[in-house]
Design an enzyme around this catalytic site. Structure first.
Site, mmCIF file in Angstrom:
data_model
loop_
_atom_site.group_PDB
_atom_site.id
_atom_site.type_symbol
_atom_site.label_atom_id
_atom_site.label_comp_id
_atom_site.label_asym_id
_atom_site.label_seq_id
_atom_site.Cartn_x
_atom_site.Cartn_y
_atom_site.Cartn_z
ATOM 1 C CE LYS A 1 -2.149 -1.148 3.946
ATOM 2 N NZ LYS A 1 -1.421 -2.488 4.195
ATOM 3 N NE ARG B 1 -5.204 0.316 8.707
ATOM 4 C CZ ARG B 1 -3.855 -0.043 8.550
ATOM 5 N NH1 ARG B 1 -3.761 -1.535 8.639
ATOM 6 N NH2 ARG B 1 -2.919 0.596 8.062
ATOM 7 N NE ARG C 1 7.439 -2.698 6.576
ATOM 8 C CZ ARG C 1 6.285 -2.714 6.601
ATOM 9 N NH1 ARG C 1 5.228 -1.960 5.454
ATOM 10 N NH2 ARG C 1 5.480 -3.350 7.464
ATOM 11 N NE ARG D 1 5.595 -0.478 10.271
ATOM 12 C CZ ARG D 1 4.806 -0.512 9.389
ATOM 13 N NH1 ARG D 1 4.747 0.127 8.159
ATOM 14 N NH2 ARG D 1 3.499 -1.062 9.595
ATOM 15 N NE ARG E 1 1.402 -4.858 10.925
ATOM 16 C CZ ARG E 1 2.794 -4.979 10.236
ATOM 17 N NH1 ARG E 1 3.777 -5.338 10.649
ATOM 18 N NH2 ARG E 1 2.724 -4.181 9.186
#
Ligand code: AP5
Ligand code: MG
Length: 226
Positions: free
Chosen positions: A22, A97, A136, A168, A179
């Site tokens: 996204k 969401r 990531r 993160r 998640r």
């Protein structure tokens, strides 16, 4: 990045599980159509880092991989949308969401005589998104890289602003799994919400980054021609 023209106002939502792409696609689409990019994940991380009252309230949810309460996120998005003229439109990355957030967004856009024009679901399988999130690395301004799939030009350094890249806190394997399950429970019902409104389009998120961008650009350009 080639500039594409869109003659009408364009408000587009990018939906998809953690790691679907996204944020990566929102940046590309915002740049190519001249839209504003609004990421609720980036806003929450900024508020947590700045230790604002909102950041303090959202932190425990964020760290556990759960959603922040609707009222907090809706207030944050309203403030952002009202802060500046919407001009050509906005790419919403990670918002809404929940159905409650979607209803609040419809109301807020109606206050500007605007509406949601397209909802793009970026689809990707679970194994791929676990690999993407584990590898990531992000810069403090939210630009996202991957150690092997999308490495920065200089190791550990953002291509765009030269800032150091970090992992993160919610990209740990257990939190990623949490998640993904929260997305399935709370966000997948939105697919139905937007499907009924004939706004939902799907793209294959397992393609290369450039091909996903091309697929989304194609969908949005076709909308302009309608
Ligand atoms: P948020 O920051 O939005 O996280 P997320 O939804 O879990 O999504 P990600 O940012 O992890 O992934 P992405 O889809 O943006 O993928 P990316 O482009 O980075 O939200 C974080 C938290 O904030 C939530 O858990 C919640 O606590 C809170 N929150 C946020 N919004 C909220 C809301 N509305 N309500 C309540 N709470 C909210 O790509 C991932 C990696 O893959 C990158 O390394 C990238 O380089 C790579 N990559 C991307 N595309 C490709 C490709 N096509 N091929 C290969 N690699 C690729
Ligand atoms: Mg993101």
């Amino acid at each position: 990045m080639a500039k594409l023209t869109f003659t009408k106002t364009l408000n587009v939502i990018l939906l998809g599980p953690p790691g679907a792409g996204k944020g990566t696609q929102a940046l590309a689409i915002a740049a190519s159509f001249g839209l504003r990019h609004l990421s609720t994940g980036n806003l929450i991380r900024h508020n947590i880092q700045a230790q604002t009252p909102l950041g303090r309230q959202a932190k425990e949810f964020y760290t556990r991989g759960e959603y922040a309460p609707d009222h907090l996120v809706v207030a944050m998005v309203k403030e952002e949308l009202c802060a500046r003229e919407l001009e050509k439109g906005v790419v919403l990355d990670g918002f809404p969401r929940t159905v409650a957030q979607a209803e609040a967004l419809d109301q807020t856009l109606a206050e500007f005589c605007q509406q949601v024009d397209a909802v793009i679901e970026i689809r990707s399988d679970t194994e791929e998104i676990v690999q993407r999130t584990e590898g990531r690395r992000v810069c403090p301004r939210g630009h996202s890289y991957h150690l092997s799939k999308n490495p920065p030009r200089v190791a550990g350094q953002c291509n765009l602003d030269g800032l150091p890249l970090q992992q993160r806190v919610d990209d740990q394997p257990e939190t990623i799994r949490k998640r993904i399950s929260v997305y399935r429970e709370q966000t997948q019902p939105l697919l139905n919400y937007y499907g009924k409104k004939h706004l939902l389009r799907k793209v294959d998120g397992s393609q290369s980054i450039e091909d996903v961008t091309g697929s989304i650009q194609g969908i949005l350009s076709a909308l302009d021609a309608e």
